[in-house]
Write a protein that holds these residues in place. Structure first.
Motif, mmCIF file in Angstrom:
data_model
loop_
_atom_site.group_PDB
_atom_site.id
_atom_site.type_symbol
_atom_site.label_atom_id
_atom_site.label_comp_id
_atom_site.label_asym_id
_atom_site.label_seq_id
_atom_site.Cartn_x
_atom_site.Cartn_y
_atom_site.Cartn_z
ATOM 1 N N SER A 163 -6.482 125.508 -98.319
ATOM 2 C CA SER A 163 -6.669 124.622 -99.169
ATOM 3 C C SER A 163 -5.233 123.393 -99.028
ATOM 4 N N GLY A 164 -5.651 122.527 -98.821
ATOM 5 C CA GLY A 164 -4.444 121.655 -99.844
ATOM 6 C C GLY A 164 -3.445 121.853 -99.321
ATOM 7 N N SER A 165 -2.998 121.831 -97.922
ATOM 8 C CA SER A 165 -1.856 122.366 -97.754
ATOM 9 C C SER A 165 -1.159 120.959 -96.263
ATOM 10 N N GLY A 166 -1.644 120.214 -96.344
ATOM 11 C CA GLY A 166 -1.945 118.944 -95.976
ATOM 12 C C GLY A 166 -2.170 118.934 -94.114
ATOM 13 N N LYS A 167 -2.909 119.956 -94.124
ATOM 14 C CA LYS A 167 -3.932 119.783 -92.473
ATOM 15 C C LYS A 167 -5.073 118.493 -92.189
ATOM 16 N N SER A 168 -5.317 118.490 -92.739
ATOM 17 C CA SER A 168 -6.085 117.448 -92.792
ATOM 18 C C SER A 168 -4.706 115.721 -92.294
ATOM 19 N N THR A 169 -4.338 116.389 -93.717
ATOM 20 C CA THR A 169 -4.172 114.481 -92.884
ATOM 21 C C THR A 169 -2.701 114.621 -92.462
ATOM 22 N N LEU A 170 -2.075 115.612 -91.840
ATOM 23 C CA LEU A 170 -1.440 115.488 -90.477
ATOM 24 C C LEU A 170 -1.900 115.017 -89.348
HETATM 25 P P1 ADP Z 1 -5.753 120.339 -96.487
HETATM 26 O O1 ADP Z 1 -7.307 119.172 -94.973
HETATM 27 O O2 ADP Z 1 -4.524 121.069 -95.769
HETATM 28 O O3 ADP Z 1 -7.157 121.085 -97.191
HETATM 29 P P2 ADP Z 1 -5.393 117.480 -97.248
HETATM 30 O O4 ADP Z 1 -4.512 117.339 -95.939
HETATM 31 O O5 ADP Z 1 -6.706 117.417 -97.039
HETATM 32 O O6 ADP Z 1 -5.150 118.872 -97.391
HETATM 33 O O7 ADP Z 1 -4.554 117.414 -98.639
HETATM 34 C C1 ADP Z 1 -3.418 117.426 -98.910
HETATM 35 C C2 ADP Z 1 -3.258 116.979 -100.914
HETATM 36 O O8 ADP Z 1 -3.286 115.806 -100.221
HETATM 37 C C3 ADP Z 1 -4.389 117.947 -101.275
HETATM 38 O O9 ADP Z 1 -3.171 118.088 -102.218
HETATM 39 C C4 ADP Z 1 -5.130 116.341 -101.178
HETATM 40 O O10 ADP Z 1 -5.636 116.556 -103.288
HETATM 41 C C5 ADP Z 1 -4.523 115.269 -101.728
HETATM 42 N N1 ADP Z 1 -5.232 114.470 -100.767
HETATM 43 C C6 ADP Z 1 -5.271 114.188 -99.436
HETATM 44 N N2 ADP Z 1 -6.229 112.885 -99.167
HETATM 45 C C7 ADP Z 1 -5.873 112.553 -100.502
HETATM 46 C C8 ADP Z 1 -5.773 110.347 -100.999
HETATM 47 N N3 ADP Z 1 -6.691 110.240 -100.730
HETATM 48 N N4 ADP Z 1 -5.350 110.110 -102.113
HETATM 49 C C9 ADP Z 1 -5.097 111.557 -103.187
HETATM 50 N N5 ADP Z 1 -4.069 112.791 -102.311
HETATM 51 C C10 ADP Z 1 -5.163 113.108 -101.643
#
Ligand code: ADP
Ligand code: MG
Length: 253
Positions: free
Chosen positions: A49-56
């Motif tokens: 969790s928090g590794s950037g998967k969703s963001t990617l």
């Molecule tokens: P995963 O899907 O692997 O759990 P995310 O891509 O959701 O990870 O998030 C990666 C990191 O970026 C996390 O630490 C999260 O808290 C942070 N994060 C995600 N979205 C935002 C945002 N809109 N603003 C600030 N930090 C964010």
């Protein structure tokens, strides 16, 4: 199969990511990510969790901007000041953990909305397409209901049908079974397996390792904003190379 297959050489490239970096304020969420995906490839992305998967994967359909690197989806450059957002969304379908159906629309209306609004498809054609994909996810009988009247597994299958109604070239899944009761996970995975067997290009963030073994061409492990390891499923699970991958797999398997 090479030890670290980056792109399948026999498939045309449909997603090209190079040196992708992104920050949320001072926090660097993606660190120099390189990833090439061939048309028809099935990729599973896992990691803590928090590794950037969703963001990617959100970057891949322009739900997120990025600061550095290049990202091209089916020839559409996503770095050019955001002007290609609509073009890429028309090609990339996305399914979220929380379904994100419109609660005030019926199942059928949920599926008809984007084709009519975005693609200017006529009502009867949109309805025909919606019923085709609702049949494909095996819930045509639920077409007149509202999302709240459906089980979680049924709602997620509607979300998949809704995305397919836009005839995307690529489907992105972000933990599509994580919000489901255990008995509903299989019906959603079976739907995804069906799509994979039909040749859809898929990137799936999931910790369903049985699914990964069954359908993935490659499994990618992310940690702290980086792709730490990638490999074909059997090698990935049976012989992980990186200590962080081993530790992660030790926790979830
Ligand atoms: P995963 O899907 O692997 O759990 P995310 O891509 O959701 O990870 O998030 C990666 C990191 O970026 C996390 O630490 C999260 O808290 C942070 N994060 C995600 N979205 C935002 C945002 N809109 N603003 C600030 N930090 C964010
Ligand atoms: Mg996530």
């Amino acid at each position: 199969m090479p030890a670290n297959p980056s792109a399948a050489p026999d498939r045309p490239e449909i997603i090209s990511i190079a040196g992708l970096s992104k920050w949320f304020g001072p926090f660097q969420v993606l660190k120099n990510v390189d990833l090439t995906v061939g048309a028809g490839e099935r990729i599973v992305i896992c990691g803590p969790s928090g590794s950037g998967k969703s963001t990617l994967i959100r970057c891949i359909n322009s739900l997120e901007r990025y600061e550095q690197g290049t990202l091209t989806v089916d020839g559409i450059d996503l770095g050019a000041g955001g002007k290609n957002v609509e073009a890429v969304r028309a090609e990339v379908g996305m399914v979220f953990q929380q379904f994100n159906l419109f609660p005030h629309l019926t199942v059928l209306e949920n599926c008809m909305l984007a084709p009519m609004k975005v693609r200017r498809v006529g009502k009867s054609k949109a309805e025909e397409t919606a019923m085709k994909y609702l049949t494909r996810v095996r819930i045509p009988d639920q077409a007149g209901k509202y999302p709240a009247q459906l089980s979680g597994g049924q709602q997620q299958r509607v979300a998949i049908a809704r995305a397919l109604c836009m005839t995307p070239k690529i489907m992105l899944f972000d933990e599509p079974t994580s919000a489901l009761d255990p008995e509903m996970v299989k019906e959603v995975l079976d739907t995804m397996i069906g799509l994979a067997n039909d040749g859809m290009t898929m990137l799936c963030v999931t910790h369903e390792m049985g699914f990964a073994r069954q359908v993935a061409d490659r499994v990618i492990f992310m940690d702290r904003g980086e792709i730490v390891e990638e490999n074909a499923p059997q090698a990935f699970f049976d012989d992980p190379q990186n200590e962080r991958t081993r530790s992660f797999l030790g926790q979830i398997l």
